[in-house]
Design an enzyme around this catalytic site. Structure first.
Site, short mmCIF file in Angstrom:
data_model
loop_
_atom_site.label_atom_id
_atom_site.label_comp_id
_atom_site.label_asym_id
_atom_site.label_seq_id
_atom_site.Cartn_x
_atom_site.Cartn_y
_atom_site.Cartn_z
N SER A 80 48.14 14.61 -26.96
CA SER A 80 49.14 15.67 -26.81
C SER A 80 49.39 15.90 -25.33
CB SER A 80 48.64 16.98 -27.44
OG SER A 80 49.49 18.06 -27.11
N TYR A 132 41.76 22.99 -27.72
CA TYR A 132 42.66 21.95 -28.22
C TYR A 132 43.08 21.03 -27.08
CZ TYR A 132 46.88 19.76 -30.11
OH TYR A 132 47.84 18.85 -30.51
#
Length: 262
Positions: A140, A153
């Protein structure tokens, strides 16, 4: 890699994983689909096998559970037809670090990093021995941006990028291609599952566009593919700056700014 080779995809029941499954089936690849939701997997398998006339196996697994993870590892080690691994399974969660429970943080790390690296470790030696194959790791852009506030995350996705770059350096000379794909915000169920309202995001990419761009990067054999990055030279500049920083690290000497003056 022949088009008759098999692709194993984690997190394959919906979103990015399901779209990868459809695209690889369209290319003529057989599939092994891995996820927790067997009903969805069975439905997708039936659809893709009928539409594209490929073989589709379903392997129901929760990759945070050691026994389930071990079963997927065994399949990757033992099934010589699997030449491509798509490490897509992952999760996010809402809230700041101090609002998240220790157990939820640990589970997030287990899925996003431990499971991913164990599956790569299970398949990489066989691919290297064969001198062929590929590992696609879904990271990501959050892994590049602690400013976005998704601390745990983002840290797991920074791990995915570093791992992918390191594996690429190790495995490319052995004939194994490793690609890190860094999506920005993409319209999938990860937002709802993590308690984040996708409607609060100003811009969201459609999942089909994301996967099509990632596969174009795959075909070009890019080490890192960032579909939402519109100025490719930015990535090149970041890599050049990193290399310049490394060149200025002199291990034997403390930098002058840290030296204690007599």
């Amino acid at each position: 890699m022949s088009h008759s080779s098999t692709v194993l995809i984690t997190g394959a029941s919906t979103g990015i994983g399901a779209t990868y499954a459809a695209r690889f089936a369209q290319r003529g690849h057989n599939l092994v689909l891995v996820a927790r939701d067997k009903q969805r997997l069975d439905a997708l398998a039936a659809q893709l096998s009928e539409q594209y006339k490929v073989s589709v196996d379903v392997l129901r697994a929760d990759l945070t559970q050691p026994d389930d993870l071990a079963a997927v590892e065994r399949r990757l080690r033992d099934d010589a037809s699997i030449q491509i691994l798509v490490n897509n399974a992952g999760a996010a969660q809402s809230g700041s670090f101090i609002e998240q429970s220790t157990d939820s943080v640990a589970q997030l790390v287990t899925l996003n990093t431990t499971a991913l690296v164990r599956l790569a470790s299970a398949v990489a030696p066989r691919l290297a021995q064969a001198g062929d194959g590929a590992i696609i790791n879904i990271g990501s852009v959050v892994g590049l941006a602690p400013e976005l506030g998704m601390t745990v995350y983002g840290a797991t996705k920074a791990f995915v990028l570093f791992l992918s770059q390191g594996l690429s350096l190790e495995l490319a000379p052995k004939g194994v291609y490793v690609q890190a794909v860094l999506p920005a915000a993409t319209r999938t169920e990860i937002w709802e599952r993590s308690g984040i309202d996708i409607n609060t995001l100003a811009e969201v990419m459609e999942v089909g566009d994301l996967v099509d761009a990632a596969l174009l990067g795959f075909d070009r054999r890019e080490a890192v593919t960032i579909p939402a990055l519109h100025v490719a030279e930015r990535w090149d500049g970041l890599q050049a700056a990193r290399q310049g920083l490394l060149a200025d690290i002199r291990q034997a000497d403390v930098a002058e700014r840290y030296q204690v003056k007599a």
